[in-house]
Design a protein around this motif. Structure first.
Motif, PDB file in Angstrom:
ATOM      1  N   GLU A 159       0.834  -1.208   0.000  1.00 41.21           N
ATOM      2  CA  GLU A 159       0.000   0.000   0.000  1.00 41.21           C
ATOM      3  C   GLU A 159       0.869   1.259   0.000  1.00 41.21           C
ATOM      4  O   GLU A 159       0.593   2.221  -0.733  1.00 41.21           O
ATOM      5  N   ARG A 160       1.932   1.249   0.782  1.00 36.81           N
ATOM      6  CA  ARG A 160       2.832   2.408   0.841  1.00 36.81           C
ATOM      7  C   ARG A 160       3.609   2.581  -0.464  1.00 36.81           C
ATOM      8  O   ARG A 160       3.866   3.704  -0.900  1.00 36.81           O
ATOM      9  N   ILE A 161       3.963   1.461  -1.103  1.00 38.95           N
ATOM     10  CA  ILE A 161       4.629   1.549  -2.401  1.00 38.95           C
ATOM     11  C   ILE A 161       3.680   2.145  -3.439  1.00 38.95           C
ATOM     12  O   ILE A 161       4.051   3.012  -4.229  1.00 38.95           O
ATOM     13  N   ASP A 162       2.434   1.684  -3.443  1.00 37.84           N
ATOM     14  CA  ASP A 162       1.443   2.177  -4.402  1.00 37.84           C
ATOM     15  C   ASP A 162       1.201   3.676  -4.245  1.00 37.84           C
ATOM     16  O   ASP A 162       0.952   4.394  -5.216  1.00 37.84           O
ATOM     17  N   LYS A 163       1.277   4.174  -3.009  1.00 39.36           N
ATOM     18  CA  LYS A 163       1.043   5.591  -2.746  1.00 39.36           C
ATOM     19  C   LYS A 163       2.298   6.444  -2.934  1.00 39.36           C
ATOM     20  O   LYS A 163       2.243   7.668  -2.822  1.00 39.36           O
ATOM     21  N   GLY A 164       3.438   5.782  -3.182  1.00 35.38           N
ATOM     22  CA  GLY A 164       4.679   6.517  -3.356  1.00 35.38           C
ATOM     23  C   GLY A 164       5.397   6.832  -2.064  1.00 35.38           C
ATOM     24  O   GLY A 164       6.399   7.550  -2.062  1.00 35.38           O
ATOM     25  N   ALA A 165       4.906   6.292  -0.930  1.00 32.99           N
ATOM     26  CA  ALA A 165       5.562   6.541   0.354  1.00 32.99           C
ATOM     27  C   ALA A 165       6.807   5.686   0.528  1.00 32.99           C
ATOM     28  O   ALA A 165       7.666   6.002   1.355  1.00 32.99           O
ATOM     29  N   LEU A 166       6.910   4.590  -0.228  1.00 29.92           N
ATOM     30  CA  LEU A 166       8.098   3.748  -0.246  1.00 29.92           C
ATOM     31  C   LEU A 166       8.554   3.571  -1.689  1.00 29.92           C
ATOM     32  O   LEU A 166       7.726   3.470  -2.601  1.00 29.92           O
ATOM     33  N   ASP A 167       9.871   3.501  -1.888  1.00 30.35           N
ATOM     34  CA  ASP A 167      10.400   3.255  -3.224  1.00 30.35           C
ATOM     35  C   ASP A 167      10.387   1.773  -3.560  1.00 30.35           C
ATOM     36  O   ASP A 167      10.017   1.379  -4.661  1.00 30.35           O
ATOM     37  N   LEU A 168      10.814   0.949  -2.613  1.00 29.46           N
ATOM     38  CA  LEU A 168      10.912  -0.488  -2.831  1.00 29.46           C
ATOM     39  C   LEU A 168      10.406  -1.232  -1.608  1.00 29.46           C
ATOM     40  O   LEU A 168      10.334  -0.675  -0.513  1.00 29.46           O
ATOM     41  N   GLY A 169      10.075  -2.506  -1.819  1.00 29.19           N
ATOM     42  CA  GLY A 169       9.637  -3.335  -0.708  1.00 29.19           C
ATOM     43  C   GLY A 169      10.196  -4.741  -0.818  1.00 29.19           C
ATOM     44  O   GLY A 169      10.235  -5.314  -1.915  1.00 29.19           O
ATOM     45  N   LEU A 170      10.667  -5.277   0.289  1.00 28.10           N
ATOM     46  CA  LEU A 170      11.101  -6.669   0.357  1.00 28.10           C
ATOM     47  C   LEU A 170       9.958  -7.464   0.970  1.00 28.10           C
ATOM     48  O   LEU A 170       9.669  -7.342   2.164  1.00 28.10           O
ATOM     49  N   LEU A 171       9.292  -8.261   0.163  1.00 28.17           N
ATOM     50  CA  LEU A 171       8.088  -8.969   0.564  1.00 28.17           C
ATOM     51  C   LEU A 171       8.315 -10.470   0.516  1.00 28.17           C
ATOM     52  O   LEU A 171       9.251 -10.955  -0.117  1.00 28.17           O
ATOM     53  N   LEU A 172       7.428 -11.199   1.165  1.00 33.46           N
ATOM     54  CA  LEU A 172       7.450 -12.654   1.107  1.00 33.46           C
ATOM     55  C   LEU A 172       6.307 -13.145   0.237  1.00 33.46           C
ATOM     56  O   LEU A 172       5.191 -12.616   0.292  1.00 33.46           O
ATOM     57  N   GLU A 173       6.577 -14.145  -0.566  1.00 35.74           N
ATOM     58  CA  GLU A 173       5.520 -14.719  -1.385  1.00 35.74           C
ATOM     59  C   GLU A 173       4.455 -15.383  -0.512  1.00 35.74           C
ATOM     60  O   GLU A 173       4.767 -15.803   0.615  1.00 35.74           O
ATOM     61  N   PRO A 174       3.216 -15.455  -1.006  1.00 39.68           N
ATOM     62  CA  PRO A 174       2.751 -15.095  -2.341  1.00 39.68           C
ATOM     63  C   PRO A 174       2.564 -13.590  -2.518  1.00 39.68           C
ATOM     64  O   PRO A 174       2.104 -12.901  -1.601  1.00 39.68           O
ATOM     65  N   VAL A 175       2.952 -13.098  -3.697  1.00 43.54           N
ATOM     66  CA  VAL A 175       2.854 -11.673  -4.006  1.00 43.54           C
ATOM     67  C   VAL A 175       2.295 -11.524  -5.411  1.00 43.54           C
ATOM     68  O   VAL A 175       2.788 -12.155  -6.348  1.00 43.54           O
ATOM     69  N   ASP A 176       1.278 -10.699  -5.561  1.00 42.11           N
ATOM     70  CA  ASP A 176       0.759 -10.356  -6.886  1.00 42.11           C
ATOM     71  C   ASP A 176       1.647  -9.248  -7.452  1.00 42.11           C
ATOM     72  O   ASP A 176       1.629  -8.117  -6.979  1.00 42.11           O
ATOM     73  N   THR A 177       2.457  -9.588  -8.459  1.00 44.45           N
ATOM     74  CA  THR A 177       3.424  -8.633  -9.013  1.00 44.45           C
ATOM     75  C   THR A 177       2.910  -7.914 -10.254  1.00 44.45           C
ATOM     76  O   THR A 177       3.695  -7.327 -10.991  1.00 44.45           O
TER      77      THR A 177
END
Length: 305
Positions: A134-152
């Motif tokens: 959500e923060r990436i989508d809003k531009g509050a974060l540049d990148l995110g290290l996530l754990l799968e499952p992830v909709d890319t």
């Protein structure tokens, strides 16, 4: 033909003596002689006429000296230009991360990047994958290290090669603590602490093969740092991954892998078609080392499979 070898060759051509050239280059004489011999073999020609007191260039050697001087001068100038560029790069890169083994690889990249671009600053956030997205989508974060499952679908991404095992975190006095593994069906009768993230919880329930209302779920959690304290008090069994546990080592905690084995991977994502500042753009370019360290099938395949 390596740039280092050309520098060796030029030093010998300048000094006309292997021993003096080796001293200037801070290498041993046998090493330098071997490098020059390998260069002559690679080029298929003799570069020096070797005398008792000095050595002289052959005709081919004189031609190589001219070419080598141009190459080395161009390489030095290019290095200086990029060094100046590095010194001028500034800005902030914001990264959100879940608790995962992939964070170790990311930390190494950040360290190397900081050494190249010392004026760049990093801001790091910890949180659940859905909140980070959500923060990436809003531009509050540049990148995110996530754990799968992830909709890319909306993201560019790099899937890291390291795999993380699912297991249970228990107090050292728990009956599971001395086991090499725990069968997933054994969780049905245990007081459980499960991840709150819906997609992760669904996978765990499908894995156990049991409806949620049939389980004794005491606590839902987003970060293991919170739940580890409850496990230390002997409150129950936390289902988690070993990568998260590595950040919260404690003599009172035991991690036991579940069987059948389940693993997942970290995915580093950033928004497609996003315009970043210079620092972030360069940092994303530096992430290619993670692609090179990972097997191609593990990098380019669709996340969440």
């Amino acid at each position: 033909m390596e740039l280092r070898t050309l520098r060796y060759f030029l030093a010998v051509a300048q000094e006309k003596n292997i021993t003096r050239a080796a001293e200037i280059l801070h290498v041993t004489q046998p090493t330098l002689s071997r490098q020059i011999g390998d260069l002559e073999e690679e080029l298929g020609t003799t570069l020096f006429i070797r005398g008792k007191r000095s050595i002289e260039l052959t005709e081919d050697g004189a031609l190589l000296r001219q070419r080598a001087q141009d190459i080395v001068e161009l390489a030095d100038r290019t290095e200086h230009e990029f060094a100046g560029k590095r010194d001028s790069v500034a800005g902030t890169v914001t990264i959100g991360a879940t608790e995962a083994l992939g964070g170790h690889d990311l930390a190494k990249v950040i360290r190397r990047f900081s050494q190249q671009y010392p004026a760049v600053r990093f801001e790091l956030y910890n949180g659940m994958a859905d909140l980070l997205k959500e923060r990436i989508d809003k531009g509050a974060l540049d990148l995110g290290l996530l754990l799968e499952p992830v909709d890319t679908t909306r993201y560019e991404f790099i899937r890291l090669a390291v795999r993380e095992r699912w297991g249970v975190l228990v107090h050292r006095s728990h009956p599971f603590a001395g086991r090499a593994q725990v069968a997933v069906r054994e969780l049905i009768d245990q007081p459980l602490m499960l991840p709150s993230r819906p997609s992760a919880r669904r996978e765990i329930l499908n894995w156990i093969g049991c409806e949620e209302n049939r389980l004794n779920i005491l606590v839902g959690y987003n970060l293991l740092s919170n739940i580890a304290l409850l496990v230390e008090q002997g409150m129950g069994v936390a289902v988690c991954m070993d990568g998260a546990l590595s950040l919260h080592a404690s003599p009172d905690l035991r991690f036991v892998p579940l069987v059948p084995e389940r693993t997942t991977r970290s995915v580093l994502v950033w928004k497609k078609n996003q315009v970043f500042n210079t620092a972030t753009s360069l940092f994303i370019q530096s992430l290619q080392v993670l692609r090179e360290d990972a097997a191609p099938a593990e990098v380019y395949g669709p996340a969440g499979t």
